[in-house]
Design a protein around this motif. Structure first.
Motif, PDB file in Angstrom:
ATOM      1  N   LEU A   1      54.010  19.243  64.762  1.00  0.00           N
ATOM      2  CA  LEU A   1      53.225  19.687  63.492  1.00  0.00           C
ATOM      3  C   LEU A   1      51.447  19.613  63.807  1.00  0.00           C
ATOM      4  O   LEU A   1      51.139  18.831  64.622  1.00  0.00           O
ATOM      5  N   PRO A   2      50.970  20.027  62.942  1.00  0.00           N
ATOM      6  CA  PRO A   2      49.646  20.140  62.972  1.00  0.00           C
ATOM      7  C   PRO A   2      49.227  18.637  62.526  1.00  0.00           C
ATOM      8  O   PRO A   2      50.127  18.011  61.710  1.00  0.00           O
ATOM      9  N   GLY A   3      48.334  17.999  63.003  1.00  0.00           N
ATOM     10  CA  GLY A   3      47.851  16.395  62.628  1.00  0.00           C
ATOM     11  C   GLY A   3      46.756  15.934  63.274  1.00  0.00           C
ATOM     12  O   GLY A   3      45.935  16.686  63.725  1.00  0.00           O
ATOM     13  N   VAL A   4      46.816  14.717  63.373  1.00  0.00           N
ATOM     14  CA  VAL A   4      45.621  13.924  63.637  1.00  0.00           C
ATOM     15  C   VAL A   4      46.097  12.604  64.098  1.00  0.00           C
ATOM     16  O   VAL A   4      46.980  12.062  63.796  1.00  0.00           O
ATOM     17  N   THR A   5      45.217  12.073  65.196  1.00  0.00           N
ATOM     18  CA  THR A   5      45.493  10.724  65.864  1.00  0.00           C
ATOM     19  C   THR A   5      44.529   9.924  65.378  1.00  0.00           C
ATOM     20  O   THR A   5      43.219  10.163  65.644  1.00  0.00           O
ATOM     21  N   VAL A   6      44.755   8.767  64.829  1.00  0.00           N
ATOM     22  CA  VAL A   6      43.643   7.761  64.214  1.00  0.00           C
ATOM     23  C   VAL A   6      44.140   6.307  64.548  1.00  0.00           C
ATOM     24  O   VAL A   6      45.236   5.944  65.409  1.00  0.00           O
ATOM     25  N   ASP A   7      42.963   5.712  64.594  1.00  0.00           N
ATOM     26  CA  ASP A   7      42.966   4.057  65.149  1.00  0.00           C
ATOM     27  C   ASP A   7      43.775   3.190  64.153  1.00  0.00           C
ATOM     28  O   ASP A   7      43.641   3.279  62.890  1.00  0.00           O
ATOM     29  N   ARG A   8      44.749   2.565  64.694  1.00  0.00           N
ATOM     30  CA  ARG A   8      45.503   1.786  63.989  1.00  0.00           C
ATOM     31  C   ARG A   8      44.898   0.764  63.196  1.00  0.00           C
ATOM     32  O   ARG A   8      45.499  -0.042  62.229  1.00  0.00           O
ATOM     33  N   ALA A   9      43.799   0.169  63.798  1.00  0.00           N
ATOM     34  CA  ALA A   9      43.300  -0.873  63.322  1.00  0.00           C
ATOM     35  C   ALA A   9      42.267  -0.535  62.017  1.00  0.00           C
ATOM     36  O   ALA A   9      41.943  -1.398  61.295  1.00  0.00           O
ATOM     37  N   SER A  10      42.098   0.723  61.805  1.00  0.00           N
ATOM     38  CA  SER A  10      41.221   1.102  60.708  1.00  0.00           C
ATOM     39  C   SER A  10      42.077   1.386  59.462  1.00  0.00           C
ATOM     40  O   SER A  10      43.358   1.429  59.584  1.00  0.00           O
ATOM     41  N   GLU A  11      41.392   1.530  58.206  1.00  0.00           N
ATOM     42  CA  GLU A  11      42.059   1.526  56.900  1.00  0.00           C
ATOM     43  C   GLU A  11      41.631   3.104  56.444  1.00  0.00           C
ATOM     44  O   GLU A  11      40.592   3.590  56.579  1.00  0.00           O
ATOM     45  N   TYR A  12      42.674   3.826  55.969  1.00  0.00           N
ATOM     46  CA  TYR A  12      42.737   4.988  55.635  1.00  0.00           C
ATOM     47  C   TYR A  12      43.393   5.278  54.153  1.00  0.00           C
ATOM     48  O   TYR A  12      44.261   4.950  53.846  1.00  0.00           O
ATOM     49  N   THR A  13      42.593   6.082  53.402  1.00  0.00           N
ATOM     50  CA  THR A  13      43.405   6.313  52.015  1.00  0.00           C
ATOM     51  C   THR A  13      44.090   7.742  52.532  1.00  0.00           C
ATOM     52  O   THR A  13      43.902   8.383  53.082  1.00  0.00           O
ATOM     53  N   VAL A  14      45.001   7.892  51.167  1.00  0.00           N
ATOM     54  CA  VAL A  14      45.481   9.231  51.419  1.00  0.00           C
ATOM     55  C   VAL A  14      44.654  10.383  51.411  1.00  0.00           C
ATOM     56  O   VAL A  14      44.817  11.447  52.096  1.00  0.00           O
ATOM     57  N   VAL A  15      43.583  10.285  50.565  1.00  0.00           N
ATOM     58  CA  VAL A  15      42.501  11.194  50.533  1.00  0.00           C
ATOM     59  C   VAL A  15      41.782  11.593  51.882  1.00  0.00           C
ATOM     60  O   VAL A  15      41.754  12.722  52.598  1.00  0.00           O
ATOM     61  N   ASP A  16      41.602  10.416  52.686  1.00  0.00           N
ATOM     62  CA  ASP A  16      41.184  10.591  53.923  1.00  0.00           C
ATOM     63  C   ASP A  16      41.915  11.164  55.126  1.00  0.00           C
ATOM     64  O   ASP A  16      41.382  12.397  55.747  1.00  0.00           O
ATOM     65  N   LEU A  17      43.199  11.061  54.720  1.00  0.00           N
ATOM     66  CA  LEU A  17      44.190  11.452  55.704  1.00  0.00           C
ATOM     67  C   LEU A  17      44.426  13.193  55.299  1.00  0.00           C
ATOM     68  O   LEU A  17      44.730  13.878  56.226  1.00  0.00           O
ATOM     69  N   LEU A  18      44.455  13.425  54.033  1.00  0.00           N
ATOM     70  CA  LEU A  18      44.494  14.648  53.638  1.00  0.00           C
ATOM     71  C   LEU A  18      43.600  15.739  54.211  1.00  0.00           C
ATOM     72  O   LEU A  18      43.865  16.914  54.555  1.00  0.00           O
ATOM     73  N   VAL A  19      42.307  15.298  54.383  1.00  0.00           N
ATOM     74  CA  VAL A  19      41.181  15.732  54.833  1.00  0.00           C
ATOM     75  C   VAL A  19      41.284  15.997  56.089  1.00  0.00           C
ATOM     76  O   VAL A  19      41.138  16.797  57.144  1.00  0.00           O
ATOM     77  N   ALA A  20      41.522  14.732  56.861  1.00  0.00           N
ATOM     78  CA  ALA A  20      41.377  14.586  58.356  1.00  0.00           C
ATOM     79  C   ALA A  20      42.684  15.645  58.974  1.00  0.00           C
ATOM     80  O   ALA A  20      42.429  16.065  60.095  1.00  0.00           O
ATOM     81  N   THR A  21      43.874  15.802  58.320  1.00  0.00           N
ATOM     82  CA  THR A  21      45.075  16.479  58.766  1.00  0.00           C
ATOM     83  C   THR A  21      44.660  18.108  58.600  1.00  0.00           C
ATOM     84  O   THR A  21      45.376  18.778  59.190  1.00  0.00           O
ATOM     85  N   GLY A  22      43.770  18.122  57.922  1.00  0.00           N
ATOM     86  CA  GLY A  22      43.623  19.763  57.445  1.00  0.00           C
ATOM     87  C   GLY A  22      44.430  20.290  56.313  1.00  0.00           C
ATOM     88  O   GLY A  22      44.289  21.393  55.958  1.00  0.00           O
ATOM     89  N   LEU A  23      45.276  19.334  55.613  1.00  0.00           N
ATOM     90  CA  LEU A  23      46.263  19.817  54.287  1.00  0.00           C
ATOM     91  C   LEU A  23      45.260  20.192  53.318  1.00  0.00           C
ATOM     92  O   LEU A  23      45.493  20.935  52.522  1.00  0.00           O
ATOM     93  N   CYS A  24      44.122  19.492  53.130  1.00  0.00           N
ATOM     94  CA  CYS A  24      42.896  19.660  52.145  1.00  0.00           C
ATOM     95  C   CYS A  24      41.773  19.949  52.913  1.00  0.00           C
ATOM     96  O   CYS A  24      41.195  19.325  53.827  1.00  0.00           O
ATOM     97  N   ASP A  25      40.837  20.822  52.248  1.00  0.00           N
ATOM     98  CA  ASP A  25      39.534  21.076  53.009  1.00  0.00           C
ATOM     99  C   ASP A  25      38.539  20.034  52.548  1.00  0.00           C
ATOM    100  O   ASP A  25      37.400  20.331  53.204  1.00  0.00           O
TER     101      ASP A  25
END
Length: 436
Positions: free
Chosen positions: A357-381
């Protein structure tokens, strides 16, 4: 790779002869005397072989045609020999385009062991017609150069050798062809001669693009032993649009699950075009003529069900990777299309889904909101678009609908501690992989 369940396979009893079934399945592109072959295959058991060169660490879909043909003939009572080319793999058969890069002896020896394991999974070594595995290095390594030239080479005519299709193409190219690759057909002919003398082998199978090499063997046996032996060249499998089967942007579909995951393998077959699926069922499954006719009818009358594709994907994946891997792959496919749960998948299958799938690899030690990840994965611009989508109820995490834009994707939302699947709407899916 899982062990193949040989007990579930069978030849179709509706055919009057094995030859009739092979031709109906489209497995004979070219052959030696068809009538003599029909008589041989429908008579007393014969010994036959197919060779596999270790030019990579795994076999791929092109080889699967031969593996299943070996199995079909064994089911009919004939005696199979699986040959892995420890010597021919050191040389390499001529390619259409350019000279092969020669691999080291150590690498070829490792690949021989890997390919031997793959081949033998499709054969039975018990019963009245047990299979044999051989390595052509066992007999070629004992030959001196003088013996090879005197006893074998003298039976080949250069004029005939240069007329072989691939050799002729290479001779007319800027690259030309080395004596090393030019001599490959002699080595393959020697294989047939040795197996004829040692085991009474009278049939070799291979791809139709290998026809020149196959007939090198039949000619050598005829000249040295005065015996008529046979060869079958199977068609090269292509899609209805003319593209080469089993290739996607130059990437092979491997039989080794570490190179091509069972999920990706399953998806490959599931994505078969309607125009190709019946032919694939004939070649790559042990479904009967009656069963395939019913699947053809369903494809014609109810194509949206894709029943033939599901049967094809399940049958071939089970043959190569086993039933358990097939269940996981089918469950993963259902989850991707919103009809199953990602939480039910094992870690290896989920990793394969995430990789596809399209996606992204991120640091497990950091904190992410759903908004952050929607943008990071490209699901939202943008973050504003992500917030708007969330308010509209169009976002789910691991199959669960979300609405809060500040929702943090914590450890509890990481499947197997590593993966989070985000979906926007029904069709847009992306994977977040957290570092270990």
């Amino acid at each position: 790779m899982a062990t193949t369940d040989l007990s579930t396979q069978h030849n179709d009893p509706s055919f009057a002869s094995l030859w009739e079934e092979l031709t109906w399945r489209g497995l004979v592109q070219v052959s030696t005397d068809p009538e003599a072959l029909r008589e041989a295959l429908d008579g007393e058991p014969i010994t036959y072989y197919c060779g596999f060169d270790p030019t990579a660490s795994s076999l791929h879909l092109g080889h699967l045609v031969q593996l299943l043909l070996l199995r079909r003939l064994q089911l009919a009572g004939h005696h199979p020999i699986g040959l892995v080319g420890g010597s021919t793999g050191l040389i390499g058969d001529p390619r259409q385009t350019s000279e092969r890069v020669l691999n080291s002896r150590e690498t070829v020896a490792q690949w021989v062991d890997l390919l031997r394991e793959q081949v033998q999974r499709f054969l039975s070594f018990d019963g009245e017609n047990p299979a044999r595995m051989v390595n052509n290095l066992d007999w070629t390594s004992r030959l001196s150069a003088i013996d090879f030239l005197r006893d074998i080479g003298k039976n080949f005519r250069v004029g005939t050798m240069i007329k072989k299709e691939i050799v002729a193409k290479r001779l007319n190219s800027e690259e030309g062809i080395s004596y090393t690759e030019f001599s490959y057909q002699i080595l393959q002919g020697l294989d047939y001669l040795n197996l004829y003398r040692e085991y009474g082998c009278t049939l070799q199978t291979g791809g139709s693009d290998q026809w020149g090499n196959l007939t090198s063997g039949t000619d050598l046996v005829r000249k040295t032993e005065g015996a008529a032996v046979h060869a079958i060249g199977t068609p090269l499998i292509t899609n209805s649009d003319g593209t080469k089967f089993g290739k996607s942007e130059g990437n092979a579909i491997w039989l080794n699950p570490e190179l091509t995951s069972p999920y990706v393998f399953y998806q490959f077959w599931l994505n078969t075009a309607d125009a190709d699926v019946v032919d694939r069922l004939k070649v790559f499954t042990f479904r009967t003529r009656e069963e395939i006719a019913e699947l053809e009818r369903l494809t014609r009358e109810q194509p949206h069900r894709r029943e033939a594709q599901r049967v094809l994907a399940a049958d071939v994946n089970t043959l190569v990777h086993g039933a358990e891997s097939t269940w996981q792959a089918a469950d993963a496919s259902a989850a991707v299309f919103g009809k199953g749960s990602f939480a039910d998948l094992d870690e290896a299958t989920l990793a394969a889904v995430a990789d596809a799938l399209p996606g992204v690899t991120v640091d497990r030690a950091s904190e992410y909101t759903v908004v952050d990840l929607l943008v990071a994965t490209g699901l939202c611009d943008s973050k504003s678009a992500a917030r708007r989508t969330l308010k509209e109820g169009g976002v789910s995490v691991n199959d669960s609908k979300l609405s809060g834009e500040d929702t943090v994707v914590g450890p509890e939302a990481r499947l197997h501690g590593r993966f989070t699947l985000l979906r926007r709407g029904k069709k847009n899916l992306a994977a977040v992989t957290f570092t270990r």
